[in-house]
Enzyme design. Sequence first.
Site, PDB file in Angstrom:
ATOM      1  N   ASP A   1      81.774 -37.671  69.340  1.00 53.03           N
ATOM      2  CA  ASP A   1      82.401 -38.360  71.115  1.00 53.03           C
ATOM      3  C   ASP A   1      83.371 -37.398  71.153  1.00 53.03           C
ATOM      4  O   ASP A   1      84.370 -37.195  70.844  1.00 53.03           O
ATOM      5  CB  ASP A   1      82.652 -39.348  70.915  1.00 53.03           C
TER       6      ASP A   1
ATOM      7  N   GLU B   1      79.642 -33.727  72.889  1.00 56.04           N
ATOM      8  CA  GLU B   1      80.280 -34.438  74.243  1.00 56.04           C
ATOM      9  C   GLU B   1      81.280 -33.480  74.533  1.00 56.04           C
ATOM     10  O   GLU B   1      82.596 -33.956  74.138  1.00 56.04           O
ATOM     11  CB  GLU B   1      80.034 -36.064  73.889  1.00 56.04           C
TER      12      GLU B   1
HETATM   13  C1  GLC Z   1      83.053 -40.762  75.304  1.00 56.76           C
HETATM   14  C2  GLC Z   1      81.990 -42.371  75.027  1.00 56.76           C
HETATM   15  C3  GLC Z   1      82.906 -43.382  75.952  1.00 56.76           C
HETATM   16  C4  GLC Z   1      83.909 -43.733  75.731  1.00 56.76           C
HETATM   17  C5  GLC Z   1      84.842 -42.224  75.719  1.00 56.76           C
HETATM   18  C6  GLC Z   1      86.332 -43.222  74.233  1.00 56.76           C
HETATM   19  O1  GLC Z   1      83.231 -40.574  76.854  1.00 56.76           O
HETATM   20  O2  GLC Z   1      80.711 -41.894  76.047  1.00 56.76           O
HETATM   21  O3  GLC Z   1      81.755 -44.521  76.137  1.00 56.76           O
HETATM   22  O4  GLC Z   1      84.401 -44.367  76.517  1.00 56.76           O
HETATM   23  O5  GLC Z   1      83.597 -41.347  75.149  1.00 56.76           O
HETATM   24  O6  GLC Z   1      85.617 -42.841  72.926  1.00 56.76           O
END
Ligand code: GLC
Length: 490
Positions: free
Chosen positions: A193, A256
């Site tokens: 994440d 991500e």
């Molecule tokens: C990522 C997740 C999101 C979350 C953020 C902070 O973007 O997909 O849902 O709010 O990280 O952890």
Amino acid sequence: MPTAPEAPWWRDAVVYQVYPRSFQDSGGDGEGDLPGVAARLDHVARLGADAIWLSPFYPSPMADGGYDVAGYTDVDPRFGTLADADALIAAAHDRGLRVLFDVVPCHTSIEHPWFRQHPERYVWSDRDGPQNNWLASFGGRSWSCDEGSGRWYLHSFYPEQPDLNWRRDDVRAAMADVLRFWIARGVDGFRLDAIDRLMKDPELRDDPPASGPPALPEHGGCASLDMRHSRNAPDIGDALAVLREGAGDDALLVGEVYLPAAQLAPYLEHVDVAFAFELLHAPWEATAVREAIESGSDAGRVAWVLSNHDFPRLPDRVGAGNVRAAALLALTLPGPVFVYQGDEIGMADGPGREPPDDRAGRDRHRHPMRWDDDAPHGGFTSGEPWLPAIEVHGGGAAAQERDADSVLALYRDLVALRRELGEGLEFVDATGVLAYRRGPGHVVAINLGDEPATAPAAGAIVRATHARRLPAGAPAPRELASGEGFLALV
Ligand code: GLC
């Protein structure tokens, strides 16, 4: 003759994203849980997916839908137990599905014991107030005062999510242990994440004002700054190497990284793939989509994704009439593709809760999966669902199972067919339609416009978006209606 190295399992994989709170409730409390996910795995296996990715189910006060983790190596009681996690991993493996868990390394929940027991693991201002001008992703400043100590801490997201200090060895070691813990329990990899937020400017310098609109849309007001110091520091590789070490070489690491694809290179030195967000945000228009695919392809190993739990669902973003075309696009691209639960039946957004329950307006994309139109709450729960069950245009999964021309049937056929597509992607110039060849044998054409448009000449249809009008084996048409497309022999 030397043999080519075998491609990793994930090279062209279809990964199905489960948002556990909204997939299947087994206990009647109105929230999905891990036994519920296990009970619905046959749906995922029948789709032909290679793997599931589960959004967080760890202990959490749910200030950010589970992305505020209060314990990395346990299961929140609302989702089940560690034994349920083990059982889910085993049940997935029994069906040939690999399992990816979500790791949130950038921040913990403010209720994580570390915040009180190891405050030194977080990032603190040395002033009696914010250290700098940084802005949080969902609005407001990224510094908040800790009532307990009176000191100010950094949070890239909600105030309930204090950022860990990734320049500290104890933080790195602890997080590597988290990955080791889950690998030992059998998971096959992780979705990491928000890793563009792991490493910031060591001097915590102010971000300059933005010189234009952000490269990727932002949820909050942070787009007014050029976030060059608050994320993506040049030594990001040091942190990622630690995550790789914890996960081991065989684990799939999906990053991500919320940055333009052109900036993914340092991340791809350590993770296997990173999401290409250009495609998720691209206007539904042939040139823009082509450019998004080109920028992702240029970046190297990207995972394609058209929707997830953070952004509008496909009918709301590209229009209900383009849901099938979006499926054809996503599932005929080379490289791994992520399918968000509900996309395979064409689920749309629904009403969200009011703040403070949902401050960034993302509930709308997280409604309970629609299983069975005849069952209470669409078969999601026997209790009161945490978000209302909403109807789906083509019916729930059960109804779509019975319809050979459903969106679900299209997804299933395309998942199976993508294994037959040759390597690489070569665009075919065409006006108004998006067209590309896959290997020597196949061509894809999709009309992304509002008007009928001319497709390049092709052979017989293999699978079209609308099988009733364009059945397999029929000659590929030269004119495509809006929202229509085909995969055909060259
Ligand atoms: C990522 C997740 C999101 C979350 C953020 C902070 O973007 O997909 O849902 O709010 O990280 O952890």
